[in-house]
Design a protein around this motif. Structure first.
Motif, PDB file in Angstrom:
ATOM      1  N   SER A  77       5.302  -2.778  27.156  1.00  0.00           N
ATOM      2  CA  SER A  77       3.783  -2.917  26.701  1.00  0.00           C
ATOM      3  C   SER A  77       3.443  -2.283  25.512  1.00  0.00           C
ATOM      4  CB  SER A  77       2.800  -2.186  27.713  1.00  0.00           C
ATOM      5  OG  SER A  77       3.524  -2.339  29.032  1.00  0.00           O
ATOM      6  N   LEU A  78       4.138  -1.564  24.601  1.00  0.00           N
ATOM      7  CA  LEU A  78       4.023  -1.281  23.271  1.00  0.00           C
ATOM      8  C   LEU A  78       4.134  -2.297  22.319  1.00  0.00           C
ATOM      9  CD1 LEU A  78       4.518   2.604  22.790  1.00  0.00           C
ATOM     10  CD2 LEU A  78       2.288   1.046  22.917  1.00  0.00           C
ATOM     11  N   ARG A  79       5.245  -3.353  22.676  1.00  0.00           N
ATOM     12  CA  ARG A  79       5.335  -4.391  21.771  1.00  0.00           C
ATOM     13  C   ARG A  79       4.314  -5.574  21.465  1.00  0.00           C
ATOM     14  NH1 ARG A  79      10.951  -6.206  22.743  1.00  0.00           N
ATOM     15  NH2 ARG A  79      10.410  -7.215  20.619  1.00  0.00           N
ATOM     16  N   PRO A  80       4.227  -5.815  20.198  1.00  0.00           N
ATOM     17  CA  PRO A  80       3.367  -6.630  19.740  1.00  0.00           C
ATOM     18  C   PRO A  80       3.724  -8.067  20.423  1.00  0.00           C
ATOM     19  CG  PRO A  80       4.515  -6.047  17.827  1.00  0.00           C
ATOM     20  CD  PRO A  80       5.077  -5.217  19.049  1.00  0.00           C
ATOM     21  N   PHE A  81       2.791  -8.937  20.273  1.00  0.00           N
ATOM     22  CA  PHE A  81       3.125 -10.175  20.516  1.00  0.00           C
ATOM     23  C   PHE A  81       2.852 -10.923  19.178  1.00  0.00           C
ATOM     24  CE2 PHE A  81       2.198 -14.633  22.310  1.00  0.00           C
ATOM     25  CZ  PHE A  81       3.293 -14.926  22.611  1.00  0.00           C
ATOM     26  N   VAL A  82       4.028 -11.389  18.671  1.00  0.00           N
ATOM     27  CA  VAL A  82       3.847 -11.803  17.172  1.00  0.00           C
ATOM     28  C   VAL A  82       3.829 -13.459  17.090  1.00  0.00           C
ATOM     29  CG1 VAL A  82       4.935 -11.687  14.880  1.00  0.00           C
ATOM     30  CG2 VAL A  82       5.380  -9.917  16.261  1.00  0.00           C
ATOM     31  N   LEU A  83       2.370 -13.714  16.796  1.00  0.00           N
ATOM     32  CA  LEU A  83       2.266 -14.907  16.806  1.00  0.00           C
ATOM     33  C   LEU A  83       2.503 -15.691  15.449  1.00  0.00           C
ATOM     34  CD1 LEU A  83      -1.334 -14.544  18.367  1.00  0.00           C
ATOM     35  CD2 LEU A  83       0.415 -16.157  19.508  1.00  0.00           C
ATOM     36  N   HIS A  84       2.523 -14.879  14.488  1.00  0.00           N
ATOM     37  CA  HIS A  84       3.057 -15.530  13.095  1.00  0.00           C
ATOM     38  C   HIS A  84       3.406 -14.259  12.221  1.00  0.00           C
ATOM     39  CE1 HIS A  84       3.663 -18.385  10.026  1.00  0.00           C
ATOM     40  NE2 HIS A  84       3.639 -17.304   9.155  1.00  0.00           N
ATOM     41  N   SER A  85       4.740 -14.456  11.764  1.00  0.00           N
ATOM     42  CA  SER A  85       5.203 -13.453  10.720  1.00  0.00           C
ATOM     43  C   SER A  85       6.170 -13.963  10.014  1.00  0.00           C
ATOM     44  CB  SER A  85       5.620 -12.260  11.406  1.00  0.00           C
ATOM     45  OG  SER A  85       6.268 -11.345  10.605  1.00  0.00           O
ATOM     46  N   ARG A  86       6.413 -13.637   8.642  1.00  0.00           N
ATOM     47  CA  ARG A  86       7.378 -14.037   7.727  1.00  0.00           C
ATOM     48  C   ARG A  86       8.285 -12.597   7.574  1.00  0.00           C
ATOM     49  NH1 ARG A  86       7.433 -18.491   8.520  1.00  0.00           N
ATOM     50  NH2 ARG A  86       6.969 -20.356   7.328  1.00  0.00           N
ATOM     51  N   GLY A  87       7.859 -11.766   8.204  1.00  0.00           N
ATOM     52  CA  GLY A  87       8.747 -10.483   8.058  1.00  0.00           C
ATOM     53  C   GLY A  87       8.295  -9.898   6.935  1.00  0.00           C
ATOM     54  N   ARG A  88       7.219  -9.918   6.193  1.00  0.00           N
ATOM     55  CA  ARG A  88       6.969  -9.346   4.779  1.00  0.00           C
ATOM     56  C   ARG A  88       6.841  -7.917   5.126  1.00  0.00           C
ATOM     57  NH1 ARG A  88       2.458 -11.143   0.380  1.00  0.00           N
ATOM     58  NH2 ARG A  88       3.468 -13.186   0.595  1.00  0.00           N
ATOM     59  N   ASN A  89       7.665  -6.992   4.268  1.00  0.00           N
ATOM     60  CA  ASN A  89       7.207  -5.542   4.063  1.00  0.00           C
ATOM     61  C   ASN A  89       7.446  -5.077   2.705  1.00  0.00           C
ATOM     62  OD1 ASN A  89       9.988  -5.406   4.042  1.00  0.00           O
ATOM     63  ND2 ASN A  89      10.429  -5.053   6.091  1.00  0.00           N
ATOM     64  N   ALA A  90       7.388  -3.570   2.710  1.00  0.00           N
ATOM     65  CA  ALA A  90       7.535  -3.002   1.413  1.00  0.00           C
ATOM     66  C   ALA A  90       6.434  -3.474   0.273  1.00  0.00           C
ATOM     67  CB  ALA A  90       9.014  -2.994   0.926  1.00  0.00           C
ATOM     68  N   VAL A  91       5.272  -3.732   0.923  1.00  0.00           N
ATOM     69  CA  VAL A  91       4.095  -4.071  -0.144  1.00  0.00           C
ATOM     70  C   VAL A  91       3.625  -2.876  -0.435  1.00  0.00           C
ATOM     71  CG1 VAL A  91       3.872  -6.336   0.821  1.00  0.00           C
ATOM     72  CG2 VAL A  91       2.511  -4.703   1.879  1.00  0.00           C
ATOM     73  N   SER A  92       2.380  -2.965  -1.297  1.00  0.00           N
ATOM     74  CA  SER A  92       1.680  -1.795  -1.821  1.00  0.00           C
ATOM     75  C   SER A  92       0.638  -1.326  -0.751  1.00  0.00           C
ATOM     76  CB  SER A  92       1.129  -1.922  -3.147  1.00  0.00           C
ATOM     77  OG  SER A  92       2.205  -1.861  -4.224  1.00  0.00           O
TER      78      SER A  92
END
Ligand SMILES: *[C@@H]1O[C@H](CO)[C@@H](O)[C@H](O)[C@H]1NC(C)=O
Ligand SMILES: *[C@@H]1O[C@H](CO)[C@@H](O)[C@H](O)[C@H]1NC(C)=O
Ligand SMILES: *[C@@H]1O[C@H](CO)[C@@H](O)[C@H](O)[C@H]1NC(C)=O
Length: 390
Positions: free
Chosen positions: A124-139
């Motif tokens: 239940s702690l998992r999000p339901f990801v409706l849209h993601s391109r997996g972006r990370n390491a942003v400011s």
């Protein structure tokens, strides 16, 4: 005797010449290093250095949280979960059930002690990801919680303002996470489709992500304690909101250096991202010990927190979600952090202002008229937004 005198004065002469040359050299060197480079270049170097430091801090924090957990976390939160949701509701539920559930997802946050209903189904702690391109390491990661409103909805307008007031450089360095805090997945999917249709470029580039909590995340809201003498409706509304904020922060925490929480009914000033980043890096470079840089005004709007500091706030919100509204919890957290019980109120305010740094200008203005609590009118505006006509 005479010879020694001559030698001594010659020695003094050469020493004098040497010292003169040395000071000239030092002066010229300082001049070149101080003023030869442009101010911008020095600023850029300071900022790059500070950025590296912030990144190191975040990496260290993530490392401390055990690298195994991190792998789990990356797998769970977004990266691997790149599913597209089919149209009809039945297959939607099938997709939902078939989402590869890895457990336990975020073991370094203790949600289970404070939300005991979670223990049997930790998924239940998992999000339901409706849209993601997996972006990370942003400011900067911007988190926008949104709920279904009976009256007007400003979410799309807000997203357009946020995207249009960033240039390409700023967009590439940011992530905007919209959390549709509703358990009705059909509704969440509808909103997600609308977002995709209205700002296709921002969604396509990965700048905007859309998530929803899984229904099992929420406790039975009819069993909450009634606190602060509020009505049952109000206690339910603010308790859910705290859990929404914690969930969103938890999702955003590993994805950038700074986290900024926003709301779904506001407009932004131009260049807000670059200005916020510059302010944050500069105050870190200056050695200031801030916990919040406040670019907003009301509630949680425009509060910037280092992602490496977020775990404390997340845990605090989960511990007291049923006790107070989120902005009071934020106050309470900062108060607990710095106030000296033996000193007076004035000293406490001074200590708080030193780590909760309010900026002179608000970068966001609230535009909604109706609160997400049904029937509650919300007309408050910040007075220091650059455009007084909004
Ligand atoms: C997500 O899915 C889309 C379309 O299926 C694909 O183009 C994209 O590369 C995927 N992204 C990741 C991070 O897997
Ligand atoms: C965007 O704005 C920032 C800050 O004002 C500037 O440094 C950057 O070069 C701009 N980028 C583009 C693509 O115009
Ligand atoms: C989702 O959108 C469809 C098509 O526009 C509509 O018929 C349906 O009622 C919407 N569902 C919700 C829960 O908003």
């Amino acid at each position: 005797m005479m010879g020694w005198r001559i030698q001594q004065s010659r020695f003094c002469f050469w020493l004098f010449i040497f010292l003169t040359l040395l000071s000239c050299y030092t002066f010229v060197f300082m001049y070149i290093s101080d003023y030869g480079n442009s101010y911008d270049h020095r600023m850029a170097t300071t900022n790059t250095k500070t950025e590296m430091e912030i990144l190191m801090e975040q990496i260290t924090r993530l490392y401390e949280l055990k690298d195994k957990d991190i792998q789990e976390l990356t797998k769970c939160f977004g990266l691997a979960l790149n599913i597209s949701v089919p149209e009809d509701k039945d297959s939607l539920m099938v997709t939902y059930k078939s989402v590869d559930m890895v457990s336990p997802p975020m073991p370094h946050f203790d949600f289970f002690t404070f939300l005991p209903h979670l223990s049997p189904h930790q998924d239940s702690l998992r999000p339901f990801v409706l849209h993601s391109r997996g972006r990370n390491a942003v400011s900067i990661v911007f988190g926008i919680p949104t709920v279904r409103r009976k009256k007007q909805n400003y979410l799309i307008q807000t997203l357009i303002s946020l995207v249009n007031n960033m240039n390409q450089t700023e967009q590439d360095d940011s992530l905007i996470v919209v959390m549709i805090a509703e358990v009705d997945l059909e509704y969440a999917r509808n909103v997600s489709v609308e977002i995709k249709n209205r700002i296709p470029d921002a969604v396509g580039s990965g700048l905007v992500e859309v998530i929803a909590p899984t229904p099992g995340y929420y406790p039975d809201f009819s069993k909450l304690r009634i606190t602060l003498g509020d009505s049952e409706d109000r206690v339910r509304w603010r308790s859910k909101q705290n859990l929404d904020f914690a969930f969103l922060m938890m999702y955003c925490q590993p994805k950038g250096s700074f986290y900024v929480q926003l709301e779904d009914d506001l407009v932004a000033r131009p260049q807000y991202q670059a200005l916020m980043k510059k302010t944050a890096l500069q105050s870190i470079a200056d050695g200031k010990e801030w916990f919040i840089l406040d670019f907003g005004g009301l509630g949680f709007i425009g509060k910037m927190i280092k992602c490496s500091d977020l775990p404390w706030l997340i845990q605090f919100m989960v511990m007291f979600y049923n006790d107070k509204p989120g902005d009071w919890l934020l106050d309470g957290f900062v108060n607990t952090k710095v106030c000296h019980l033996g000193k007076n109120h004035v000293d406490c305010v001074k200590q708080i202002n030193s780590i909760w740094v309010k900026q002179n200008e608000a970068f966001f203005q609230h535009i909604g008229t109706w609160s997400s609590l049904d029937g509650k009118k919300q007309l408050l505006k910040t007075h220091n937004f650059y455009n007084k006509n909004i």
